[in-house]
Enzyme design. Structure first.
Site, PDB file in Angstrom:
ATOM      1  N   ASP A  29       0.754  -1.156  -0.092  1.00 43.29           N
ATOM      2  CA  ASP A  29       0.083  -0.119  -0.036  1.00 43.29           C
ATOM      3  C   ASP A  29       1.048   1.129  -0.044  1.00 43.29           C
ATOM      4  O   ASP A  29       1.673   1.474   0.923  1.00 43.29           O
ATOM      5  CB  ASP A  29      -0.906  -0.071   1.129  1.00 43.29           C
ATOM      6  CG  ASP A  29      -2.060  -1.007   1.259  1.00 43.29           C
ATOM      7  OD1 ASP A  29      -2.193  -1.520   0.048  1.00 43.29           O
ATOM      8  OD2 ASP A  29      -2.705  -1.128   2.246  1.00 43.29           O
ATOM      9  N   ASP A  86     -13.965  -5.970  -3.944  1.00 46.03           N
ATOM     10  CA  ASP A  86     -13.797  -6.123  -2.621  1.00 46.03           C
ATOM     11  C   ASP A  86     -15.515  -6.562  -2.464  1.00 46.03           C
ATOM     12  O   ASP A  86     -16.398  -5.894  -2.466  1.00 46.03           O
ATOM     13  CB  ASP A  86     -14.003  -4.544  -2.249  1.00 46.03           C
ATOM     14  CG  ASP A  86     -12.337  -3.967  -2.209  1.00 46.03           C
ATOM     15  OD1 ASP A  86     -11.752  -4.826  -2.625  1.00 46.03           O
ATOM     16  OD2 ASP A  86     -12.280  -3.029  -2.133  1.00 46.03           O
TER      17      ASP A  86
END
Lengths: 253, 223
Positions: free
Chosen positions: A12, A131
Site C-alpha cells: 500500500d 472488494d
C-alpha cells in the site's frame, strides 16, 4: 510439473512510502516501495502489487515515478491499482512500467471501461479488483470506494460479468477478513474461483502461512496476495514458498 | 508510444525493439538495457531503423489480429521479414505467434516465417494431473523443457520457470524447429529456433534472473 501457484506481496503506497494499517486506520510506515519490491524479488516473489491509497488527486503522479523506478530494477510482473478511472490512467501506468493495472470502483461505475481498456491494451493487462462482504450465508456483495459503499451487486455474478467484459484476472478481497489476520474467506474465494475461467488472486486476512495454503487448496485460488506478514519480517516470501511446497503445492523456488 | 523516454537513433549497430503500438514495450526495453552492457537499445516503429539494426527484438501483447493489422498499417512487414531473414532475431509472446502461418485467434494469417498454426488451449482438455480445472489465460510461472540445445539456453537450467501469460500457443508443422516445450493441460511448444531466429512464448523480460540470462545471451548471440 506445471504452472506454479503465485505469491504476491502487496504494497500500500501513499505519499511515496509503503504503509500498512488495519482497516484503513493506524497507518504504519513500512519503508521505500522500490527497495521493498526489490527485496521481495530477491526472496522469490512471483509478482508485486502496488496499491495507490493516496486520497488527494494532486499526489497521483507520485505513483508513476515509483513505478518507473521499480520497473528499471525489478524484472518480475508489477500490478498497480488505486484511483484508476480511465483508459488514459491505464496507459499512463503501463507507460511508466506497470505490467497490469487493477481497477475497482471505476469498473463498477462504468463497466464499459473494462471492455474498452481490455480492447486497447489486451486483457492480460487488466485486473478487476473485487472488494466483497458477506451479506448472508453464501452470499457476498461488491463494495466500492475503498470499502465504504455497498453496491448491492452480487460478487459472484460480478466476477462472471467482468470476465465477459474482458478482464484478464480477478483480485478478490474479503472485506470481512481484511486486516484481521484470521485467514482468507475460503467459501467466497472458492465460489468466485469456480465461477470464472480467469485466474483469481485471493486477498484479505492472511495471518500465517497455513492461511496461504488454505487459500490455494480449499479456496482454489491461483495466486495469494499478502501484505503485513511480509512487511514486518515475520516471514520471507521464500519461507512461505517452502511451506507451500511441503504441503504439496507447486511453487517457483 | 509506450516508451516515450526511450532514446531515439538511426538503429545502426543497435538492438532494436520493434514498436507497432501494441502492449508494454517498456518492460522489454528496460530489461534489454539492463543486460546490454552499454550497447544501444532502441524502440522504433520506423522500418528504416529496424532495417539498420544489428539485432531485432519482436515483442507482442494483446490479440494477434490487432498486432498483424498494426504491422501492416505501419509498413513494418517487409522490415520485420528482412530482419528475420538475416540478423539475430528474438520473438516474444505474440511476436513468436506472428512468425507462424495462421492463427485461430481471429482466423488471421501470420507472417509465415515458420510453417504451422497458432491454436487456442482446448477448453475440454484443460485439467491438471489431479483432475482440477486449469484456467485460461495460462498466467504465471511455468517450466520450459529444453527439447534441444541452443546458445540462448546457456546458463539456464533445464525445466527453469519463466513467466507466461497467453491463451494461444504455436503448433509448428516441422518438429525440427522446436527447442522448448511446456505442459499446461497438454504439452505445447514454448520456444522455436532456426538459423538466426529464436522465439519464445513466455516473457523473459518479466522472468527474473532466468529471463535476464536469456536476454543477455541474445545480445551477444552470433548465429
Amino acid at each position: 510439473m506445471g504452472l506454479a501457484k503465485r505469491i504476491i506481496p502487496c504494497l500500500d503506497v501513499t505519499a511515496g512510502r509503503v504503509v500498512k494499517g488495519t482497516n484503513f486506520v493506524d497507518l504504519r510506515d513500512a519503508g521505500d516501495p522500490v527497495e521493498i519490491a526489490r527485496r521481495y524479488d530477491e526472496q522469490g516473489a512471483d509478482e508485486v502489487t502496488f496499491l495507490d491509497i493516496t486520497a488527494s488527486s494532486d499526489q497521483r503522479d507520485i505513483i508513476l515515478h515509483i513505478v518507473e523506478a521499480c520497473a528499471a530494477q525489478v524484472f518480475i510482473p508489477l500490478t498497480v491499482g488505486g484511483g484508476v478511472r480511465s483508459v488514459a490512467d491505464v496507459r499512463r501506468l503501463l507507460n511508466a512500467g506497470a505490467d497490469k493495472v487493477s481497477m475497482n470502483t471505476a469498473a463498477v461505475e462504468n463497466p464499459d471501461l473494462v471492455a474498452e481498456a481490455s480492447a486497447k491494451v489486451g486483457n492480460q493487462c487488466i485486473v478487476v479488483a473485487i472488494d466483497a462482504k458477506q451479506s448472508a450465508p453464501g452470499v457476498w456483495q461488491v463494495f466500492t470506494h475503498g470499502g465504504r459503499r455497498n453496491t448491492g451487486i452480487d460478487a459472484v455474478a460480478w466476477a462472471r460479468r467482468v470476465q465477459q467484459l474482458g478482464a484478464g484476472e480477478i483480485l478478490l478481497t474479503s472485506m470481512d477478513r481484511d486486516g484481521t489476520r484470521n485467514g482468507f474467506d475460503l467459501p467466497l474465494t472458492r465460489a468466485v474461483s469456480d465461477a470464472v475461467d480467469l485466474p483469481v488472486i485471493a486477498s484479505g486476512g492472511v495471518g500465517n502461512l497455513e492461511h496461504l495454503a488454505a487459500g490455494i487448496a480449499e479456496g482454489r485460488a491461483d495466486a495469494v496476495l499478502a501484505a503485513s506478514i511480509f512487511h514486518f519480517g515475520e516471514y520471507t516470501v521464500r519461507q512461505a514458498k517452502a511451506y507451500l511446497r511441503e504441503r504439496g503445492i507447486e511453487v517457483r523456488l | 508510444m509506450l516508451t516515450d523516454n526511450a532514446p531515439k537513433g538511426d538503429g545502426k549497430g543497435a538492438i532494436v525493439v520493434v514498436d507497432y503500438g501494441m502492449g508494454n514495450l517498456r518492460s522489454v526495453w528496460q530489461a534489454l538495457v539492463h543486460v546490454a552492457d552499454g550497447r544501444e537499445v532502441l524502440v522504433s516503429a520506423d522500418p528504416a531503423v529496424v532495417s539498420a539494426a544489428e539485432r531485432v527484438v519482436f515483442p507482442g501483447q494483446g490479440a494477434m489480429p490487432d498486432c498483424m493489422r498494426e504491422i501492416e498499417a505501419r509498413g513494418l512487414r517487409a522490415a520485420v521479414l528482412e530482419a528475420a531473414g538475416n540478423k539475430p532475431f528474438l520473438g516474444i509472446c505474440i511476436g513468436q505467434q506472428m512468425l507462424f502461418e495462421h492463427s485461430e485467434e481471429g482466423d488471421v494469417p501470420g507472417l509465415g516465417v515458420f510453417a504451422g498454426k497458432v491454436r487456442r488451449f482446448p477448453a475440454e482438455r484443460m485439467l491438471d494431473a489431479a483432475g482440477n480445472r486449469l484456467k485460461v489465460p495460462h498466467m504465471g510461472w511455468n517450466q520450459v523443457r529444453q527439447v534441444r540445445g541452443h546458445p540462448l539456453w546457456k546458463g539456464i537450467a533445464n525445466d527453469q520457470r519463466f513467466y507466461f501469460v497467453h491463451s494461444y500457443f504455436v503448433a509448428p508443422t516441422d518438429d525440427a524447429c522446436i527447442v522448448g516445450s511446456t505442459d499446461y493441460g497438454l504439452p505445447f511448444t514454448s520456444a522455436v529456433a532456426r538459423d538466426n531466429i529464436f522465439a519464445i512464448q513466455c516473457h523473459p523480460e518479466k522472468s527474473a534472473l532466468a529471463g535476464l540470462a536469456m536476454l543477455a545471451n541474445f545480445v551477444v548471440w552470433k548465429p
